[in-house]
Design a protein around this motif. Structure first.
Motif, mmCIF file in Angstrom:
data_model
loop_
_atom_site.group_PDB
_atom_site.id
_atom_site.type_symbol
_atom_site.label_atom_id
_atom_site.label_comp_id
_atom_site.label_asym_id
_atom_site.label_seq_id
_atom_site.Cartn_x
_atom_site.Cartn_y
_atom_site.Cartn_z
ATOM 1 N N GLY A 188 0.740 -1.592 0.147
ATOM 2 C CA GLY A 188 0.022 0.337 0.289
ATOM 3 C C GLY A 188 0.354 1.156 0.352
ATOM 4 O O GLY A 188 0.493 2.296 -0.699
ATOM 5 N N VAL B 186 -5.041 0.124 0.944
ATOM 6 C CA VAL B 186 -4.913 -0.800 1.614
ATOM 7 C C VAL B 186 -3.760 -0.454 2.720
ATOM 8 O O VAL B 186 -3.778 -1.308 3.653
ATOM 9 C CB VAL B 186 -3.691 -2.007 1.044
ATOM 10 C CG1 VAL B 186 -2.632 -2.689 1.050
ATOM 11 C CG2 VAL B 186 -4.355 -1.915 -1.106
ATOM 12 N N GLY C 125 -7.670 -4.318 -2.414
ATOM 13 C CA GLY C 125 -7.018 -2.896 -3.143
ATOM 14 C C GLY C 125 -7.831 -3.691 -4.162
ATOM 15 O O GLY C 125 -8.624 -3.084 -5.139
#
Length: 424
Positions: A85, A132, A351
């Protein structure tokens, strides 16, 4: 003295997120929104005067970008799952900064289209990385509340950015318009630096074979939930596009009042977003908030329709009630959706799942404006009742859909055990 200090401390806890990472995430939200708000205030003027586009070309370009979002959200969300992320967030922010730095050099439709497509792709990667990262970095018991602080600070940033953008437009010069774009590019660079300094968090990996990201679209309970959420989020289109059009064409409200109504939405969003998350730390609580959101929008529709039959200050009061109801939908739906999007997907597929949801929402954004305009405006007002029935149907359906989600394994992994949802 002790009492006043205690009151001051209580006030600070309401306006400041907890220290550490939560506060840094809130500051990041304010930074990115300040740059975005600065640019968005004068974006149409920039495209017409600097890039030399017609309104039709601008609309066509953003329609193409919308189509890119439909196909790109899921794979870019999956990429954020794979590379992490934080890395995706930083790369996306830097990509956006580079794209905005190219805006002043765009001339004509094709260079404009290339720049805004690159901007959109970078933005999807950054948003995927942000989802994320925050889901992995924040503890589940406080995640929604901290995300509410981030949303509140985002609204503060947009407000500040809109003021800066208005000041740049007041210069009435090409230099002022280019300053709008470069200010956003600079803000995105600062944003990338701030994110890069955040602690590295590794999302837990599920002990199973890797599932195909396209399997998200075969997770029918989740995609059905995404469709329902997309319908609920049409309230934003009603507030931003349909209600102003209704107010101008079907009521006697003075046009300057519209600015005050938008300000009411901003004030409510800043002050009430965090309190509105109460109960969103559980599945049953989030279902309840989503029911409240759907009901608020269902009630807002006939209230807005009523403004077409009133006069003077009563019209203003009725429209203000419509704004309050649609804003309440925004607050409750945001809180519930944050829980659904971070707790329902497998940890290593957040995600992809959020990207899939955004693709589905993109369809609603494509068909929504024309459909809602026809129902609300072209029917003379009775179509508001049909829109209200649509929101009411979502209110009734959310419980059974979440029950279906609970009973069905996700894309290669079962949903963690949660308390059963009682369908009232």
């Amino acid at each position: 003295m002790v009492e006043s200090r205690t009151m001051g401390e209580r006030l600070l806890t309401k306006i400041l997120p907890p220290p550490g990472l939560p506060r840094r995430l809130a500051v990041q939200s304010a930074i990115i929104a300040t740059g975005s708000g600065t640019f968005l205030t004068g974006s149409v003027v920039f495209f017409t005067e600097i890039v030399k586009l017609t309104p039709v070309q601008i609309g066509l370009g953003f329609s193409i970008v919308g189509a890119v979002g439909l196909v790109g959200s899921l794979p870019l969300g999956h990429l954020a799952d794979r590379i992490g992320g934080k890395r995706a967030w930083v790369l996306g922010a830097l990509g956006e900064a580079a794209a905005f730095a190219c805006y002043p050099f765009a001339r004509g439709f094709w260079s404009f289209l290339a720049v805004i497509i690159f901007t959109s792709v970078a933005d999807m990667l950054a948003n995927g990385g942000r989802t994320v990262y925050t889901a992995a970095a924040l503890p589940s018991e406080s995640r929604v509340r901290i995300m509410a602080f981030m949303r509140a600070y985002l609204n503060v940033g947009f407000t500040v950015g809109a003021g800066l953008g208005a000041a740049a437009l007041a210069l009435n010069s090409h230099a002022g318009l280019i300053a709008l774009v470069l200010a956003n590019a600079f803000g995105l660079c600062v944003n990338a630096f701030v994110v890069s300094r955040m602690p590295t968090i590794h999302a837990p990996r599920e002990t199973r074979a890797k599932a195909s990201p396209w399997g998200v679209l075969r997770d029918h309970p989740y995609t059905t939930l995404s469709v329902l959420l997309s319908v609920i989020w049409l309230h934003g289109m009603i507030f931003n596009e349909i209600m102003p059009l209704w107010a101008v064409t079907m009521t006697d409200v003075p046009k300057p009042v519209l600015g005050a109504l938008f300000a009411l939405n901003t004030v409510m969003a800043v002050l009430l977003q965090v309190p509105a998350t109460r109960g969103a730390d559980s599945l049953s609580g989030s279902v309840r908030l989503m029911r409240w959101a759907g009901l608020a929008s269902a009630v807002a529709c006939p209230v807005i329709a009523l403004s077409g039959m009133t006069h003077g200050w009563l019209t203003v009061a009725v429209l203000a009630a419509g704004v309050a109801l649609t804003t309440a939908t925004e607050l409750w739906a945001s809180a519930a959706q944050w829980f659904f999007q971070t707790e329902i997907p497998p940890a290593d597929q957040r995600g992809a799942y959020v990207g899939g949801s955004r693709s589905i929402a993109g369809v609603a954004r494509m068909v929504g404006p024309a459909s809602l305009t026809f129902l609300a405006i072209q029917t003379g007002g009775w179509g508001w009742w049909l829109i209200a029935l649509l929101f009411l149907a979502c209110t009734v359906a959310i419980g059974p859909i979440i029950g279906w989600v609970e009973r069905t394994p996700r894309n290669g992994a079962a949903l963690p055990a949660a308390e059963p949802v009682t369908v009232a």
